[in-house]
Design a protein around this motif. Structure first.
Motif, PDB file in Angstrom:
ATOM      1  N   ALA A 169     -11.633   0.797  -9.207  1.00 48.84           N
ATOM      2  CA  ALA A 169     -11.372   1.449  -7.921  1.00 48.84           C
ATOM      3  C   ALA A 169      -9.940   1.979  -7.925  1.00 48.84           C
ATOM      4  O   ALA A 169      -9.024   1.317  -8.428  1.00 48.84           O
ATOM      5  CB  ALA A 169     -11.562   0.476  -6.758  1.00 48.84           C
ATOM      6  N   TRP A 170      -9.798   3.172  -7.362  1.00 44.29           N
ATOM      7  CA  TRP A 170      -8.469   3.753  -7.142  1.00 44.29           C
ATOM      8  C   TRP A 170      -8.031   3.372  -5.732  1.00 44.29           C
ATOM      9  O   TRP A 170      -8.721   3.673  -4.761  1.00 44.29           O
ATOM     10  CB  TRP A 170      -8.499   5.262  -7.276  1.00 44.29           C
ATOM     11  CG  TRP A 170      -8.770   5.767  -8.646  1.00 44.29           C
ATOM     12  CD1 TRP A 170      -9.981   5.857  -9.271  1.00 44.29           C
ATOM     13  CD2 TRP A 170      -7.797   6.271  -9.574  1.00 44.29           C
ATOM     14  NE1 TRP A 170      -9.837   6.383 -10.526  1.00 44.29           N
ATOM     15  CE2 TRP A 170      -8.511   6.657 -10.737  1.00 44.29           C
ATOM     16  CE3 TRP A 170      -6.417   6.448  -9.522  1.00 44.29           C
ATOM     17  CZ2 TRP A 170      -7.864   7.205 -11.858  1.00 44.29           C
ATOM     18  CZ3 TRP A 170      -5.772   6.990 -10.627  1.00 44.29           C
ATOM     19  CH2 TRP A 170      -6.495   7.351 -11.778  1.00 44.29           C
ATOM     20  N   LEU A 171      -6.889   2.760  -5.617  1.00 43.86           N
ATOM     21  CA  LEU A 171      -6.321   2.403  -4.323  1.00 43.86           C
ATOM     22  C   LEU A 171      -5.295   3.469  -3.930  1.00 43.86           C
ATOM     23  O   LEU A 171      -4.829   4.239  -4.778  1.00 43.86           O
ATOM     24  CB  LEU A 171      -5.658   1.033  -4.395  1.00 43.86           C
ATOM     25  CG  LEU A 171      -6.541  -0.095  -4.935  1.00 43.86           C
ATOM     26  CD1 LEU A 171      -5.736  -1.388  -5.025  1.00 43.86           C
ATOM     27  CD2 LEU A 171      -7.768  -0.283  -4.079  1.00 43.86           C
ATOM     28  N   PRO A 172      -4.927   3.544  -2.659  1.00 43.13           N
ATOM     29  CA  PRO A 172      -3.831   4.458  -2.308  1.00 43.13           C
ATOM     30  C   PRO A 172      -2.609   4.140  -3.169  1.00 43.13           C
ATOM     31  O   PRO A 172      -2.317   2.967  -3.417  1.00 43.13           O
ATOM     32  CB  PRO A 172      -3.576   4.146  -0.840  1.00 43.13           C
ATOM     33  CG  PRO A 172      -4.869   3.582  -0.344  1.00 43.13           C
ATOM     34  CD  PRO A 172      -5.450   2.821  -1.493  1.00 43.13           C
ATOM     35  N   PRO A 173      -1.904   5.155  -3.652  1.00 44.88           N
ATOM     36  CA  PRO A 173      -0.779   4.898  -4.564  1.00 44.88           C
ATOM     37  C   PRO A 173       0.395   4.185  -3.905  1.00 44.88           C
ATOM     38  O   PRO A 173       1.264   3.659  -4.596  1.00 44.88           O
ATOM     39  CB  PRO A 173      -0.380   6.290  -5.043  1.00 44.88           C
ATOM     40  CG  PRO A 173      -0.879   7.212  -3.988  1.00 44.88           C
ATOM     41  CD  PRO A 173      -2.126   6.580  -3.443  1.00 44.88           C
ATOM     42  N   VAL A 174       0.431   4.172  -2.577  1.00 45.52           N
ATOM     43  CA  VAL A 174       1.421   3.398  -1.830  1.00 45.52           C
ATOM     44  C   VAL A 174       0.694   2.625  -0.742  1.00 45.52           C
ATOM     45  O   VAL A 174      -0.394   3.028  -0.305  1.00 45.52           O
ATOM     46  CB  VAL A 174       2.515   4.288  -1.197  1.00 45.52           C
ATOM     47  CG1 VAL A 174       3.340   4.977  -2.260  1.00 45.52           C
ATOM     48  CG2 VAL A 174       1.907   5.300  -0.245  1.00 45.52           C
ATOM     49  N   GLU A 175       1.278   1.524  -0.321  1.00 48.69           N
ATOM     50  CA  GLU A 175       0.767   0.794   0.841  1.00 48.69           C
ATOM     51  C   GLU A 175       1.584   1.269   2.037  1.00 48.69           C
ATOM     52  O   GLU A 175       2.726   0.840   2.224  1.00 48.69           O
ATOM     53  CB  GLU A 175       0.909  -0.709   0.617  1.00 48.69           C
ATOM     54  CG  GLU A 175       0.077  -1.226  -0.536  1.00 48.69           C
ATOM     55  CD  GLU A 175       0.182  -2.726  -0.706  1.00 48.69           C
ATOM     56  OE1 GLU A 175      -0.479  -3.458   0.059  1.00 48.69           O
ATOM     57  OE2 GLU A 175       0.946  -3.165  -1.587  1.00 48.69           O
ATOM     58  N   PRO A 176       1.018   2.175   2.841  1.00 51.57           N
ATOM     59  CA  PRO A 176       1.823   2.840   3.872  1.00 51.57           C
ATOM     60  C   PRO A 176       2.321   1.877   4.935  1.00 51.57           C
ATOM     61  O   PRO A 176       1.652   0.915   5.299  1.00 51.57           O
ATOM     62  CB  PRO A 176       0.855   3.864   4.477  1.00 51.57           C
ATOM     63  CG  PRO A 176      -0.278   3.952   3.535  1.00 51.57           C
ATOM     64  CD  PRO A 176      -0.350   2.647   2.834  1.00 51.57           C
ATOM     65  N   ARG A 177       3.487   2.201   5.440  1.00 50.00           N
ATOM     66  CA  ARG A 177       4.056   1.473   6.574  1.00 50.00           C
ATOM     67  C   ARG A 177       3.706   2.285   7.830  1.00 50.00           C
ATOM     68  O   ARG A 177       2.613   2.173   8.338  1.00 50.00           O
ATOM     69  CB  ARG A 177       5.564   1.300   6.356  1.00 50.00           C
ATOM     70  CG  ARG A 177       6.257   0.409   7.368  1.00 50.00           C
ATOM     71  CD  ARG A 177       7.729   0.276   7.032  1.00 50.00           C
ATOM     72  NE  ARG A 177       8.448  -0.472   8.056  1.00 50.00           N
ATOM     73  CZ  ARG A 177       8.920   0.061   9.168  1.00 50.00           C
ATOM     74  NH1 ARG A 177       8.767   1.347   9.410  1.00 50.00           N
ATOM     75  NH2 ARG A 177       9.576  -0.686  10.045  1.00 50.00           N
TER      76      ARG A 177
END
Length: 250
Positions: free
Chosen positions: A41-49
């Protein structure tokens, strides 16, 4: 450099893009190199704040919706629940009449920033990604006040697959973007047509509140929106940043 977050063998890994004799590959943070096809699985490249989203930031899109272009940025916030990754599924709710994609340049903040002057705005950018900010048009009160049902559904905003270092995008204000639905181009434009460019947005937002590492600014979309239905494969592309694929399900 292109950065990603992926799940492989049941574990989430930071990764960077690389190539092998067989083609596109990823180098995991533990040093292993795997084929892109091996990713679970590809996750978002950042964990957004905090996620800032711009409405009507392209004049042609405002005209498409029969609105006067705004004189100041029209900004609303999105919850982190909205963000999903490359090759993910986004649900079209039952009974809606019109759901459309929005190909957008995503700007990722890399350092704490307050009252940033326009001339120094790029200094606080970590990098760029591709976003597809789906909207349920049925529920719009008006285009200046998108409500929760329009833009804050779980998984309604694919992001990725890459976070591209700011240094590798020399001019983010001159990038071609486009959307393809089932392989057919339906949207085409360029970031040069933004009403409020990236430095303006960073200066404006940081004059209101402190920006922090991991904050994401979704910079709006040009005209060319089309209804998408379950079974459609939607690809949003931005030159030099990446190609983001998402699948519509019922």
């Amino acid at each position: 450099m292109k950065h990603a977050r992926v799940r492989y063998e049941g574990v989430v890994h930071a990764a960077t893009a690389t190539t092998t004799a067989e083609g596109e590959a990823l180098r995991l943070s533990d040093g292993r190199v795997i084929a892109a096809e091996a990713v679970e699985a590809w996750l978002p490249p950042v964990e957004p704040r905090t996620i800032f989203a711009l409405g009507l930031n392209y004049a042609d899109h405002a005209k498409e919706l029969a609105f006067k272009p705004p004189e100041t940025p029209l900004v609303f916030l999105k919850g982190p629940n909205t963000i999903t990754g490359h090759q993910s599924r986004t649900r079209r709710p039952a009974g809606v009449a019109f759901m459309h994609y929005e190909c957008e340049l995503a700007v990722v903040i890399g350092q704490t920033a307050r009252d940033v002057p326009r001339a120094r705005a790029y200094e606080v950018v970590a990098g760029y990604s591709v976003a597809n900010d789906y909207a349920i048009r049925d529920y719009l009160e008006n285009y200046y006040r998108p409500n929760l049902r329009v833009k804050n559904r779980d998984g309604c905003t694919p992001l990725g697959p890459w976070l591209v270092d700011a240094a590798d995008v020399p001019n983010p204000m001159d990038l071609r973007l486009r959307t393809l639905v089932n392989g057919v181009e339906t949207q085409s434009g360029g970031t040069r047509d933004m009403i409020f460019d990236v430095p303006h947005l960073i200066a404006y937002l940081s004059s209101i509140m402190t920006l922090s590492p991991g904050d994401v600014i979704l910079t709006g979309t040009p005209d060319g929106l089309a209804d998408v239905k379950p079974g459609d494969v939607v690809t949003t592309e931005i030159e030099g940043v990446g190609s983001l694929v998402s699948h519509i399900v019922g």
